[in-house]
Design a protein around this motif. Structure first.
Motif, mmCIF file in Angstrom:
data_model
loop_
_atom_site.group_PDB
_atom_site.id
_atom_site.type_symbol
_atom_site.label_atom_id
_atom_site.label_comp_id
_atom_site.label_asym_id
_atom_site.label_seq_id
_atom_site.Cartn_x
_atom_site.Cartn_y
_atom_site.Cartn_z
ATOM 1 N N SER A 153 -2.746 17.155 -11.529
ATOM 2 C CA SER A 153 -2.994 16.741 -13.525
ATOM 3 C C SER A 153 -4.279 15.935 -13.834
ATOM 4 N N CYS B 175 -3.503 12.712 -12.816
ATOM 5 C CA CYS B 175 -3.806 11.494 -11.565
ATOM 6 C C CYS B 175 -5.350 11.378 -11.316
ATOM 7 N N LYS C 134 8.717 9.302 -4.857
ATOM 8 C CA LYS C 134 8.353 10.785 -4.465
ATOM 9 C C LYS C 134 8.923 11.804 -4.085
ATOM 10 N N VAL D 113 7.672 22.432 -13.328
ATOM 11 C CA VAL D 113 6.950 21.713 -13.332
ATOM 12 C C VAL D 113 6.999 21.775 -15.449
ATOM 13 N N ASP E 170 9.378 18.392 -16.216
ATOM 14 C CA ASP E 170 9.067 17.173 -16.972
ATOM 15 C C ASP E 170 9.948 16.914 -18.244
ATOM 16 N N ASN F 69 4.796 10.457 -14.889
ATOM 17 C CA ASN F 69 4.300 12.378 -14.531
ATOM 18 C C ASN F 69 3.293 12.015 -13.442
ATOM 19 N N THR G 2 1.980 14.483 -10.719
ATOM 20 C CA THR G 2 1.665 15.496 -10.354
ATOM 21 C C THR G 2 0.545 16.294 -9.423
ATOM 22 N N LEU H 255 3.380 20.829 -3.891
ATOM 23 C CA LEU H 255 4.079 20.073 -4.972
ATOM 24 C C LEU H 255 4.310 18.479 -4.421
ATOM 25 N N HIS H 256 3.392 16.835 -4.578
ATOM 26 C CA HIS H 256 3.705 15.494 -4.847
ATOM 27 C C HIS H 256 4.090 15.581 -6.000
ATOM 28 N N TYR H 257 5.499 15.766 -5.980
ATOM 29 C CA TYR H 257 6.048 15.341 -7.244
ATOM 30 C C TYR H 257 6.437 13.879 -8.202
ATOM 31 N N ASN H 258 5.703 13.394 -8.695
ATOM 32 C CA ASN H 258 5.471 11.674 -8.051
ATOM 33 C C ASN H 258 5.411 11.078 -9.798
#
Length: 485
Positions: free
Chosen positions: A267, A270, A358, A372, A376, A388, A390, A399-402
């Protein structure tokens, strides 16, 4: 199975420590609290345990001696590699009964067979060193992770690590042909065969890979190697919406086929976080203002000119068709490394920002955009202001959906909401028949989630295997399967 917290009355600690020192030497049996400290906390700093001893064997025979001694004493064993895991799977509990078995002294490359394209290494070999040994022989070991300078092969296999090139080469499981494992009984299974075909019964290798040290201790592995690519091309691409990324991936797969070795989704949030945390880093774009970015890499087996022609042609067509809105193609190796460095800095930037919740999830690629967008939205409705971050391996659906704390709130505020927040995310994943752990494992952090989402039949099968191979429940108890299982 052994109940944690209960001492084995027939095996006083002093007798076990005596056996361990006799097997390994006093200098490799750590009982001092200060000497043990770095082995008792997970990489994220979320779990802190205690240990009767931390032991550092130097050979498979010494590992077997440790496991045998612990079996006689009824002492739990916690195998540990580079201690870079995300789910505290190599951290002991708080009872102080466990022996932490660290494999860092076992770093030998036992053999490298160029004609068979295999390398046999001990479990304590650092991943980067295996890559370098293969490269020196003109071959490629493709497993690549952000922690490759410190994570070890034993840990990579115990967690079935993924990384950035799964799209082309598969997880750690696909890269291992044979294993050597010390079982809970203290026996050693020698399965170090460099065979592509071996159809002689149950696949015990695959049973051990991904078992997180709960069935045995991986001490060595025979790994697959590949030809080095003649050329690589790297690009960072800006995308207007996550809904367009699936079609762009399909286009790249059709155009590049197996030459497409990486397709990483990030994203804009990030990359903005990376730019703020590390202003000295060179970013491919002067401003990070697109909502989504894709980092892709092509590995060509013909020539640099052939690779560049294919790469630029496909990206140009995608730009003309509106699938992507901007593209930066690396012109030099330094520029390529800068792009990957930005991608690999996301986790560190998140750590500097504070604690985050995480989620390491896996979904069908086609389901990711809707997941997503809807998740979200649901998070903002339930937990207004959370942020978020991601990113992940879109090419293989991981996905690392943080989720980070809302601005103006604290880490403690966020962590207090973790059960409900993660429940919302994982419920959404489960509804789409996805997985709550794609590449990081279950460890101690996700055992309750596994009990909640795993099919009861699968859980019974897993428990039966655990009880058959580790009847005393001494191998990494509390990891993956809860003691009550």
């Amino acid at each position: 199975m052994k109940v944690l917290g209960m001492k084995h009355k027939d095996a006083p600690d002093t007798a076990l420590l005596h056996d361990l020192r006799k097997a390994l030497g006093v200098q490799h049996v750590l009982t001092d609290t200060q000497a043990q400290a770095k082995y008792l906390t997970d990489w994220r700093g979320l779990c802190h345990g205690r240990a009767l001893a931390v032991v550092l064997p130097g050979s498979t025979e010494e590992v077997a001696a440790v496991v045998s001694a612990c079996s006689r004493a009824g002492a739990p064993i916690v195998p540990q590699g580079g201690n870079t895991g995300q789910v505290a799977g190599a951290t002991p509990d708080h009872t102080g009964e466990a022996v932490v078995l660290v494999l860092s002294r076992m770093q030998r490359v036992r053999s490298l067979d160029v004609e068979n394209a295999t390398i046999t290494v001990e479990a304590g070999c650092v991943l980067q060193h295996v890559q370098e040994a293969a490269h020196a022989a003109g071959l490629l070991f493709p497993l690549s992770l952000g922690a490759e300078g410190s994570c070890t092969i034993g840990g990579n296999l115990a967690t079935n690590a993924g990384g950035t090139q799964v799209l082309r080469y598969g997880n750690a499981r696909e890269l291992a042909l044979g294993l050597e494992v010390v079982l809970a009984s203290g026996e050693t299974w020698d399965g170090l065969r460099g065979l592509r075909k071996n159809n002689t019964g149950y696949d015990l290798r695959d049973l051990m890979i991904g078992s997180e040290g709960t069935l045995g201790v991986i001490t060595a592995a025979t790994l697959r190697l590949f030809p080095l690519p003649k050329a690589q091309c790297t690009a960072l691409v800006a995308v207007a919406s996550i809904g367009l990324t699936g079609a762009f991936l399909s286009r790249c797969r059709a155009g590049f086929d197996a030459s497409l070795t990486a397709f990483e989704l990030m994203s804009g949030a990030c990359l903005q976080l990376v730019a703020q945390a590390f202003p000295q880093q060179r970013m491919p774009f002067t401003s990070i203002d697109a909502p989504w970015y894709v980092l892709l890499e092509l590995s060509d087996s013909e020539s640099a000119s052939h690779a560049r022609e294919r790469f630029e042609s496909l990206l140009g067509e995608a730009l003309e068709d509106g699938q992507i809105i901007d593209v930066a193609i690396a012109q030099t190796l330094a520029q390529s490394k800068a792009m990957w460095h930005a991608r690999e800095s996301i986790t560190l930037a998140l750590a500097l920002d504070g604690k985050c919740i995480k989620h390491d999830i896996s979904l069908s690629v086609s389901a990711i955009p809707a997941f997503v967008q809807s998740t979200d939205t649901s998070l903002q409705a339930e937990f207004p202001g959370v942020r978020n971050f991601t990113f992940g391996h879109l090419g293989d659906g991981n996905l690392h959906y943080n989720v980070a704390h809302a601005l103006g709130t604290t880490d403690a505020d966020l962590l207090a909401r973790q059960p409900a927040l993660s429940g919302l995310v994982h419920d959404a994943v489960h509804a789409l028949r996805g997985s709550i752990s794609a590449e990081q494992g279950i460890g101690r952090q996700r055992t309750n989630d596994l009990q909640r989402y795993k099919d009861p039949v699968e859980l019974r099968m897993m428990t039966a295997i655990k009880q058959a191979l580790d009847p005393m429940g001494l191998m990494n108890p509390g990891v993956m399967l809860s003691p009550s299982s």
